[in-house]
Design a protein around this motif. Structure first.
Motif, short mmCIF file in Angstrom:
data_model
loop_
_atom_site.label_atom_id
_atom_site.label_comp_id
_atom_site.label_asym_id
_atom_site.label_seq_id
_atom_site.Cartn_x
_atom_site.Cartn_y
_atom_site.Cartn_z
N GLY A 72 0.82 -1.21 0.00
CA GLY A 72 0.00 0.00 0.00
C GLY A 72 0.85 1.25 0.00
N ARG A 73 0.62 2.17 0.95
CA ARG A 73 1.39 3.42 1.00
C ARG A 73 2.82 3.20 1.46
N SER A 74 3.08 2.11 2.16
CA SER A 74 4.44 1.82 2.61
C SER A 74 5.25 1.23 1.46
N LEU A 117 15.15 -6.96 3.69
CA LEU A 117 14.00 -6.22 3.19
C LEU A 117 13.90 -4.92 3.98
N TYR A 118 13.77 -3.79 3.27
CA TYR A 118 13.60 -2.50 3.92
C TYR A 118 12.22 -1.95 3.56
N VAL A 119 11.51 -1.50 4.59
CA VAL A 119 10.16 -0.98 4.40
C VAL A 119 10.09 0.45 4.92
N THR A 164 3.05 -0.44 13.87
CA THR A 164 4.07 -1.29 13.25
C THR A 164 3.66 -2.76 13.32
N LEU A 165 2.99 -3.15 14.40
CA LEU A 165 2.48 -4.52 14.49
C LEU A 165 1.46 -4.78 13.39
N ALA A 166 0.58 -3.80 13.13
CA ALA A 166 -0.40 -3.95 12.06
C ALA A 166 0.29 -4.07 10.70
N LEU A 167 1.39 -3.33 10.52
CA LEU A 167 2.15 -3.42 9.27
C LEU A 167 2.75 -4.81 9.10
N MET A 192 2.20 -7.57 6.14
CA MET A 192 3.29 -8.23 5.41
C MET A 192 3.09 -9.75 5.40
N ALA A 193 2.72 -10.30 6.58
CA ALA A 193 2.50 -11.75 6.66
C ALA A 193 1.36 -12.17 5.75
N ALA A 194 0.31 -11.35 5.68
CA ALA A 194 -0.82 -11.65 4.80
C ALA A 194 -0.40 -11.64 3.33
N ALA A 195 0.66 -10.84 3.02
CA ALA A 195 1.16 -10.78 1.65
C ALA A 195 2.24 -11.84 1.40
#
Length: 309
Positions: free
Chosen positions: A51-53, A64-66, A86-89, A93-96
């Motif tokens: 998304g926006r990140s 990997l850098y986010v 950050t936990l939600a992010l 990531m895990a969902a992706a």
């Protein structure tokens, strides 16, 4: 006022991750920072994997850098909400299909404070910051005409430690110089700064205050600038029409320089003096020395916003 984190760049060690093969094969665009993960969508617009990140995959180091955008567009993430966001992010990531078994670390954090102000005060603040003497041998540079962005740079490189700029000019909304953002940038080497450090509000406050809280200088607002501000305020209140203010501004300038008497016919000069007196401006009370303002006074509300959070 608004205070919080604009950008938070996280590093993930993927050496033992089952996601390495997928990241190597994932669509993206090669950049100097690595493969930017995502793909073009309709009309050529780029859609990022997260998304926006913005995420960058470096296959050579398996890292990997986010560049995480933890708040909605145009907003800042409050320091106390960094941990939950950050936990939600990481869950996104895990969902992706991107999973790391190692603790992430921070490579960069941008901490900002926004303040709304009178346009003249916003411009004065940027002028004062451009002229301030910085610690550590740092220097200032600026861009825009009139000046709209001021950078704090390293002594012998172009590395940016902080930036101050007009948000309204950047977003093309609101009064020019009516919303000034003071932003601090801090970079870290890989694995130098664990994420848990950045999740502490005191740590975030220290970064911002290290750039701005102890600055000291004095800036002089010229006498005619003080005069122009006062006339502008009286126009806004409806006490003066535009033509009256323009006429009065020129007359007071000439009177301050001692040129009014010889610039106008005698009858016109007398008329202008009567107009000025009627509006409360006496010829012997016209300010000629300007107004000295301390930078610390201009920064006080910014510092208070950080202290209160």
């Amino acid at each position: 006022m608004a205070y919080g984190v604009d950008d938070l760049t996280l590093g993930f060690d993927m050496e033992s991750s089952p996601s390495v093969a997928a990241l190597n094969e994932a669509p993206g665009s090669q950049t100097r920072r690595g493969k930017m993960l995502g793909e073009p969508a309709s009309w050529g617009k780029w859609v990022h994997l997260l998304g926006r990140s913005v995420s960058f995959w470096k296959a050579d180091t398996k890292r990997l850098y986010v560049q995480a955008k933890l708040a909605d567009e145009g907003q800042l993430c409050p320091p106390r909400e960094i941990e939950s966001r950050t936990l939600a992010l990481i869950e996104r990531m895990a969902a992706a299909g991107v999973i790391s078994h190692e603790q992430p670390w921070v490579t960069r954090v941008d901490v900002a404070v926004d303040a709304e102000c009178e346009s003249a005060d916003g411009k004065l603040l940027l002028d004062a910051l451009e002229a301030v003497r910085l610690p550590n041998g740092w220097r200032t540079t600026s861009t825009g005409s009139p000046r709209s962005t001021v950078y704090f740079r390293a002594r012998v490189s172009e590395h940016v430690h902080a930036r101050a700029y007009c948000r309204n000019l950047k977003t093309k909304s609101g009064e020019p110089f009516g919303r000034i953002r003071l932003e601090a940038e801090q970079r870290f080497d890989p694995k130098e700064c664990p994420l848990e450090y950045a999740e502490q509000p005191a740590f975030i406050a220290t970064i911002w205050k290290g750039r701005y809280a102890n600055l000291a200088s004095r800036v002089t607002r010229l006498a005619r600038e003080v005069q122009a501000m006062e006339l502008a305020e009286r126009m806004q209140r409806g006490e003066l029409r535009h033509g009256e203010a323009e006429r009065l501004h020129l007359f007071l300038d000439l009177e301050r320089l001692g040129l009014a008497h010889q610039s106008y016919r005698k009858s016109v000069y007398a008329l202008r003096r009567r107009e000025a007196a009627k509006l409360g401006y006496s010829a012997n009370e016209i300010r000629s020395d300007g107004l000295d303002i301390e930078l610390a006074d201009l920064l006080a509300e910014y510092v208070r916003a950080v202290d209160e959070h």
